[in-house]
Design a protein around this motif. Structure first.
Motif, PDB file in Angstrom:
ATOM      1  N   GLY A   8       0.802  -1.216   0.000  1.00  0.00           N
ATOM      2  CA  GLY A   8       0.000   0.000   0.000  1.00  0.00           C
ATOM      3  C   GLY A   8       0.836   1.269   0.000  1.00  0.00           C
ATOM      4  O   GLY A   8       0.445   2.280   0.593  1.00  0.00           O
ATOM      5  N   LEU A   9       1.967   1.245  -0.674  1.00  0.00           N
ATOM      6  CA  LEU A   9       2.865   2.402  -0.686  1.00  0.00           C
ATOM      7  C   LEU A   9       3.039   2.951  -2.102  1.00  0.00           C
ATOM      8  O   LEU A   9       3.032   2.194  -3.077  1.00  0.00           O
ATOM      9  CB  LEU A   9       4.239   2.012  -0.130  1.00  0.00           C
ATOM     10  N   SER A  10       3.181   4.287  -2.185  1.00  0.00           N
ATOM     11  CA  SER A  10       3.400   4.941  -3.475  1.00  0.00           C
ATOM     12  C   SER A  10       4.544   5.949  -3.341  1.00  0.00           C
ATOM     13  O   SER A  10       4.866   6.403  -2.232  1.00  0.00           O
ATOM     14  CB  SER A  10       2.133   5.669  -3.941  1.00  0.00           C
ATOM     15  N   LEU A  11       5.137   6.295  -4.475  1.00  0.00           N
ATOM     16  CA  LEU A  11       6.267   7.230  -4.498  1.00  0.00           C
ATOM     17  C   LEU A  11       5.853   8.561  -5.114  1.00  0.00           C
ATOM     18  O   LEU A  11       5.176   8.581  -6.158  1.00  0.00           O
ATOM     19  CB  LEU A  11       7.408   6.648  -5.325  1.00  0.00           C
ATOM     20  N   PHE A  12       6.302   9.643  -4.489  1.00  0.00           N
ATOM     21  CA  PHE A  12       5.962  10.979  -4.977  1.00  0.00           C
ATOM     22  C   PHE A  12       7.204  11.858  -5.017  1.00  0.00           C
ATOM     23  O   PHE A  12       8.110  11.716  -4.196  1.00  0.00           O
ATOM     24  CB  PHE A  12       4.937  11.642  -4.048  1.00  0.00           C
ATOM     25  N   ILE A  13       7.206  12.768  -5.979  1.00  0.00           N
ATOM     26  CA  ILE A  13       8.194  13.844  -5.983  1.00  0.00           C
ATOM     27  C   ILE A  13       7.514  15.070  -5.405  1.00  0.00           C
ATOM     28  O   ILE A  13       6.438  15.479  -5.867  1.00  0.00           O
ATOM     29  CB  ILE A  13       8.695  14.141  -7.406  1.00  0.00           C
ATOM     30  N   CYS A  14       8.125  15.630  -4.387  1.00  0.00           N
ATOM     31  CA  CYS A  14       7.527  16.787  -3.721  1.00  0.00           C
ATOM     32  C   CYS A  14       8.548  17.919  -3.683  1.00  0.00           C
ATOM     33  O   CYS A  14       9.697  17.726  -3.275  1.00  0.00           O
ATOM     34  CB  CYS A  14       7.121  16.387  -2.303  1.00  0.00           C
ATOM     35  N   ASP A  15       8.127  19.076  -4.118  1.00  0.00           N
ATOM     36  CA  ASP A  15       8.985  20.259  -4.045  1.00  0.00           C
ATOM     37  C   ASP A  15       9.200  20.607  -2.575  1.00  0.00           C
ATOM     38  O   ASP A  15       8.232  20.723  -1.818  1.00  0.00           O
ATOM     39  CB  ASP A  15       8.299  21.419  -4.777  1.00  0.00           C
ATOM     40  N   LYS A  16      10.449  20.762  -2.188  1.00  0.00           N
ATOM     41  CA  LYS A  16      10.697  21.067  -0.784  1.00  0.00           C
ATOM     42  C   LYS A  16      10.115  22.422  -0.399  1.00  0.00           C
ATOM     43  O   LYS A  16       9.813  22.669   0.781  1.00  0.00           O
ATOM     44  CB  LYS A  16      12.198  21.042  -0.494  1.00  0.00           C
ATOM     45  N   ALA A  17       9.929  23.282  -1.397  1.00  0.00           N
ATOM     46  CA  ALA A  17       9.384  24.615  -1.120  1.00  0.00           C
ATOM     47  C   ALA A  17       7.860  24.629  -1.099  1.00  0.00           C
ATOM     48  O   ALA A  17       7.248  25.685  -0.910  1.00  0.00           O
ATOM     49  CB  ALA A  17       9.889  25.593  -2.170  1.00  0.00           C
ATOM     50  N   ALA A  18       7.232  23.473  -1.274  1.00  0.00           N
ATOM     51  CA  ALA A  18       5.771  23.433  -1.315  1.00  0.00           C
ATOM     52  C   ALA A  18       5.177  23.845   0.030  1.00  0.00           C
ATOM     53  O   ALA A  18       5.787  23.629   1.088  1.00  0.00           O
ATOM     54  CB  ALA A  18       5.305  22.020  -1.683  1.00  0.00           C
ATOM     55  N   ASN A  19       3.979  24.419  -0.035  1.00  0.00           N
ATOM     56  CA  ASN A  19       3.287  24.794   1.198  1.00  0.00           C
ATOM     57  C   ASN A  19       3.056  23.555   2.055  1.00  0.00           C
ATOM     58  O   ASN A  19       2.620  22.515   1.562  1.00  0.00           O
ATOM     59  CB  ASN A  19       1.933  25.424   0.877  1.00  0.00           C
ATOM     60  N   GLY A  20       3.367  23.686   3.354  1.00  0.00           N
ATOM     61  CA  GLY A  20       3.119  22.587   4.279  1.00  0.00           C
ATOM     62  C   GLY A  20       4.320  21.702   4.536  1.00  0.00           C
ATOM     63  O   GLY A  20       4.266  20.827   5.395  1.00  0.00           O
TER      64      GLY A  20
END
Lengths: 328, 373
Positions: free
Chosen positions: B181-193
């Protein structure tokens, strides 16, 4: 080195290892390995030699294979705890010439290789050739008197006598490197068998309602043994390959420098790993390993004995320290 | 059998050494957190040679080389103490190449190849260290199916303070779905939150906690199938086994120890020599085991067990070299700022990070010996 990276066991290595294993299965080697009272099994030794197993890497026997085949043979002999001066014989065949060499090759003359100044001579009562592994190389030697029988931990009849040494023999450097490779391979072979058989025991014997191998207190020390054996085996393999590749470097002043360095690492690694394996496997076997007829002692005592054979540790240490930049 | 490299590979090694001569004082292997601008600059210079994409297929802008070149490159970088291999060009890019869509490849690969962006791996959590399949950070798909909302906490992230993007492993299935039940994401470190908090470490550097509070990432930033991450991260790990623990690091450690002993006239002590001979042999062990891992990969085999064995040998000898300096090197080795006491502190982490020794022993006992534990 001009080829591609490859640590696989070759077909030639597999073939010679298989032949030696079949010999050991059909010649009551296990009984000889467990013997603690009898005479040295000279007929068994001659029968082994008759297979031509001592020819690989020997000068003039290039068709018989090189150090890689020798490594495979010695590892298999180790698996069976084959009695006798295995590594010493391979070392001797690098330096001996003429009739003596052929007698050793045929198993008719046993080699006793001892350290400088030693009076305890491996297989001294039955040996026909006496050699000394000194700091400067391998010397031919003669006992001052008939060696007196001495029983040893490994169940082998050694002898005690003073030796008179002659000068350093030609090809000594090669002999010492080959001896290191052979002894490393033998020790990794015997230790690999111990790990395998002890793991089989741990996978079947139950205590507290579970197999021993389900307890990390048991499985992790065995994993450490397997790792130590693999490390030593990989180094012995690399040393053998370097020795066989020396022809490409024969114009260099020291064509076996790489093999010497790796072989020194291999014997250090093999001795350390095999001894650690002996102690860990005894612990896993518990009381079962404490009996003379049990599964471990004839292997562990042989590890201890071979680990103490000449050349002394100081030789490999000198090589390793010089290589690391800590000279004398 | 051949334990060495061929002439073309040796020529590449020489080229790498020539390149690294300009970075002899970089010292980013131990101190990347303090040297990131300089390390980043070196990665950009490497990108000029396309070395960040050394093994990528040529159709994705790479040089199409094999793992031997990759091993040589990062082993030399480790020996030079210049840096650790960047995750962006390795785990992240290789996963995108293997599982990304055409659009994702177009979006990310070129920026990674040129050294424009760098990533931090966000896998571990406070309650999920070795037991990664138990992680809790939740990714919830929006009702309109266009984005995910990330909520939760990651822990022990290396270099997150300096990286541009986060490679986030998150739960998209039920909590009891474990690895399924796991997925991989690319997340901008500057994203809100997104909030990164330092965890100062005993080597003078830092790890990080990374908090995700209602962080929105688009569906286009999920790499691979939903709930399909477990095999992706497993394959990515397998891709990196030959460069994760380069023996050049311990060879250099040994050389530094020898230099210390010689400088302090301690090399003649029999106790020192006894111990040093064993350490020298153990460095040879990890050098050859490292090449065996590489050879197995070149042959297309499964290097899991060999790599686990090598990790144990590599990391324990690395620690034992560091401990030997303190044991044998006299009180001067204790002085803050001298290299011995730094390596002593730093090496404590080696048997923890990248899979603990206990996990490695379990891999060997299960997969090689047929035991449990």
């Amino acid at each position: 080195m001009t080829g591609s990276l490859d640590f696989a066991t070759s077909e030639e290595q597999q073939a010679v290892a298989g032949a030696v294993a079949r010999f050991c299965e059909t010649h009551a080697v296990e009984r000889a390995a467990r013997d603690t009272e009898g005479d040295f099994p000279l007929e068994l030794w001659r029968a082994l030699a008759a297979m031509g197993i001592f020819a690989p890497a020997a000068p003039g026997y290039e068709d018989a294979g090189g150090a890689l085949e020798l490594q495979a043979i010695c590892a298999t002999l180790g698996e069976y705890a084959f009695p006798g001066p295995v590594a010493a014989t391979y070392a001797a065949l690098q330096v001996l010439t003429g009739v003596t060499r052929e007698q050793v090759m045929a198993g008719d003359a046993l080699v006793s290789l001892s350290g400088a100044g030693d009076t305890l001579l491996p297989y001294g009562t039955v040996a026909g050739v006496f050699l000394i592994a000194g700091d400067d190389g391998i010397h031919h030697a003669e006992p001052a008197s008939a060696p007196a029988a001495v029983r040893t931990l490994g169940g082998e009849a050694w002898g005690r006598a003073a030796l008179t040494a002659s000068g350093v023999l030609k090809n000594s450097a090669r002999g010492l490197v080959i001896g290191d490779i052979a002894r490393s391979a033998y020790l990794t072979g015997i230790a690999a068998r111990l790990v395998r058989e002890t793991s089989e025991h741990a996978a079947t014997r139950k205590q507290f309602g579970k197999t021993l191998g389900e307890f990390q207190a048991v499985s992790h020390p065995l994993a450490d043994c397997a790792i130590a054996v693999a490390a030593a085996n990989t180094l012995a393999h690399a040393a053998a390959a370097a020795f066989d590749a020396r022809a490409a470097d024969d114009l260099s002043p020291d064509p076996i420098a790489a093999a010497r360095r790796l072989a020194a690492g291999a014997i250090n690694s093999a001795r350390r790993g095999a001894l650690a394996t002996a102690y860990a496997c005894h612990q896993v076997y518990g009381g079962i390993g404490m009996t003379l007829e049990g599964p471990a002692f004839h292997l562990t005592r042989r590890i201890r004995q071979v680990a103490s054979e000449a050349p002394a540790r100081s030789r490999e240490q000198s090589i390793l320290l010089a290589d690391a930049g800590l000279g004398n | 059998m051949n334990y060495g490299f061929n002439s073309e590979e040796l020529a590449f090694r020489d080229e790498v050494r020539e390149f690294l001569a300009d970075y002899a004082d970089l010292d980013g292997f131990y101190c990347q957190g303090h040297r990131w601008p300089e390390v980043r600059s070196m990665f950009s210079a490497m990108a000029q040679k396309n070395w960040l994409a050394l093994t990528w297929p040529t159709e994705f802008g790479g040089l199409g080389k094999g793992p031997v070149h990759e091993y040589i490159l990062w082993n030399e970088v480790a020996y030079a103490r210049a840096a650790r291999n960047p995750l962006a060009a390795g785990i992240v890019a290789k996963s995108i190449i293997r599982y990304g869509t055409a659009a994702q490849r177009a979006t990310w690969l070129e920026r990674i190849r040129t050294g424009d962006i760098h990533f931090s791996l966000c896998y571990s959590e406070p309650e999920a260290g070795s037991d990664l399949a138990g992680l809790r950070l939740k990714a919830t798909l929006s009702d309109d199916g266009t984005c995910y909302e990330l909520n939760g906490q990651k822990c022990w992230q290396s270099y997150a303070q300096d990286m541009d993007f986060l490679w986030v492993l998150a739960r998209t299935g039920t909590q009891d779905s474990r690895g399924r039940g796991l997925s991989l994401f690319i997340c901008d470190k500057a994203a809100n939150g997104v909030r990164v908090a330092p965890l100062p470490t005993l080597d003078g550097d830092q790890l990080n906690e990374v908090f995700f509070d209602g962080v929105r990432v688009s569906v286009e930033q999920r790499i691979g199938d939903e709930n399909g991450a477990w095999s992706i991260i497993g394959e990515a790990l397998a891709d990196e086994r030959h460069i994760q623990f380069p023996p050049g690091r311990v060879r250099r450690d040994l050389e530094d120890l020898v230099a210390w002993l010689n400088d302090h006239d301690l090399g003649h002590d029999p106790m020192v020599r006894e111990r040093m001979a064993d350490l020298a042999a153990r460095v040879l062990e990890t050098e050859m085991l490292g090449r065996k891992v590489l050879a197995t990969m070149v042959a297309g085999g499964n290097a899991t067990v060999d790599a686990a064995m090598n990790k144990i040998i590599h990391t324990t000898v690395c620690q034992d070299i560091a401990r030997a300096v303190l044991d044998l090197g006299g009180p001067e080795a204790l002085v803050t700022g001298n290299r011995p006491e730094l390596i002593w502190r730093q090496s404590l982490t080696e048997t923890i990070g990248g899979g603990t020794s206990e996990i490695m022993r379990s891999v060997v006992s299960r997969q090689l010996l047929g035991l449990g534990g």
